[in-house]
Design a protein around this motif. Sequence first.
Motif, PDB file in Angstrom:
ATOM      1  N   GLU A   1      29.449  41.704  40.152  1.00  0.00           N
ATOM      2  CA  GLU A   1      30.205  42.453  39.163  1.00  0.00           C
ATOM      3  C   GLU A   1      31.422  43.042  39.870  1.00  0.00           C
ATOM      4  O   GLU A   1      31.313  43.613  40.954  1.00  0.00           O
ATOM      5  N   ILE A   2      32.577  42.872  39.268  1.00  0.00           N
ATOM      6  CA  ILE A   2      33.830  43.354  39.824  1.00  0.00           C
ATOM      7  C   ILE A   2      34.328  44.491  38.937  1.00  0.00           C
ATOM      8  O   ILE A   2      34.489  44.308  37.730  1.00  0.00           O
ATOM      9  N   THR A   3      34.546  45.644  39.541  1.00  0.00           N
ATOM     10  CA  THR A   3      34.982  46.788  38.749  1.00  0.00           C
ATOM     11  C   THR A   3      36.502  46.872  38.662  1.00  0.00           C
ATOM     12  O   THR A   3      37.038  47.380  37.686  1.00  0.00           O
ATOM     13  N   GLU A   4      37.212  46.355  39.672  1.00  0.00           N
ATOM     14  CA  GLU A   4      38.668  46.389  39.604  1.00  0.00           C
ATOM     15  C   GLU A   4      39.173  45.227  38.748  1.00  0.00           C
ATOM     16  O   GLU A   4      38.455  44.271  38.492  1.00  0.00           O
TER      17      GLU A   4
ATOM     18  N   MET B   1      33.194  42.815  34.393  1.00  0.00           N
ATOM     19  CA  MET B   1      33.583  41.443  34.645  1.00  0.00           C
ATOM     20  C   MET B   1      32.819  40.950  35.865  1.00  0.00           C
ATOM     21  O   MET B   1      32.627  41.685  36.826  1.00  0.00           O
ATOM     22  N   TYR B   2      32.392  39.705  35.804  1.00  0.00           N
ATOM     23  CA  TYR B   2      31.666  39.081  36.908  1.00  0.00           C
ATOM     24  C   TYR B   2      32.471  37.901  37.436  1.00  0.00           C
ATOM     25  O   TYR B   2      33.178  37.231  36.680  1.00  0.00           O
ATOM     26  N   ILE B   3      32.317  37.644  38.721  1.00  0.00           N
ATOM     27  CA  ILE B   3      32.840  36.406  39.289  1.00  0.00           C
ATOM     28  C   ILE B   3      31.651  35.592  39.770  1.00  0.00           C
ATOM     29  O   ILE B   3      30.653  36.146  40.231  1.00  0.00           O
ATOM     30  N   ILE B   4      31.759  34.293  39.633  1.00  0.00           N
ATOM     31  CA  ILE B   4      30.712  33.370  40.067  1.00  0.00           C
ATOM     32  C   ILE B   4      31.292  32.576  41.219  1.00  0.00           C
ATOM     33  O   ILE B   4      32.409  32.045  41.132  1.00  0.00           O
TER      34      ILE B   4
END
Length: 107
Positions: free
Chosen positions: A47-50, A1-4
């Motif tokens: 990229e967010i791993t949690e 999952m990605y955050i922008i």
Amino acid sequence: MYIIFRKKDGLVIGTAQQIEVDIENNGFVTDGGLVFYAGASELDYREITEELPADVTTGKYLYQIENGLVINPDYVPYISPEEEVKELKKRLEATEDTLLQLLLMQT
């Protein structure tokens, strides 16, 4: 999952499962169909791993490199114009009722 998020203040503006960088047009495209070209140089993504909170919406969170996602203290939830009108009508009716009671007490 990605955050922008915006580079200048970390304001999260979206999430995506995948991001494709478009070097030719200086932007990126998300799997959800969001396209960022104009102003893309002012945005970044990580990229967010949690697991992300379920309530991640535009503006509600800030991304800080040292702290990750934190709640934006300036966030104000969106209220549709229709809902706002309903709430204002309720408040107006309550105000009118109070004024009427005050007028009746004076007589």
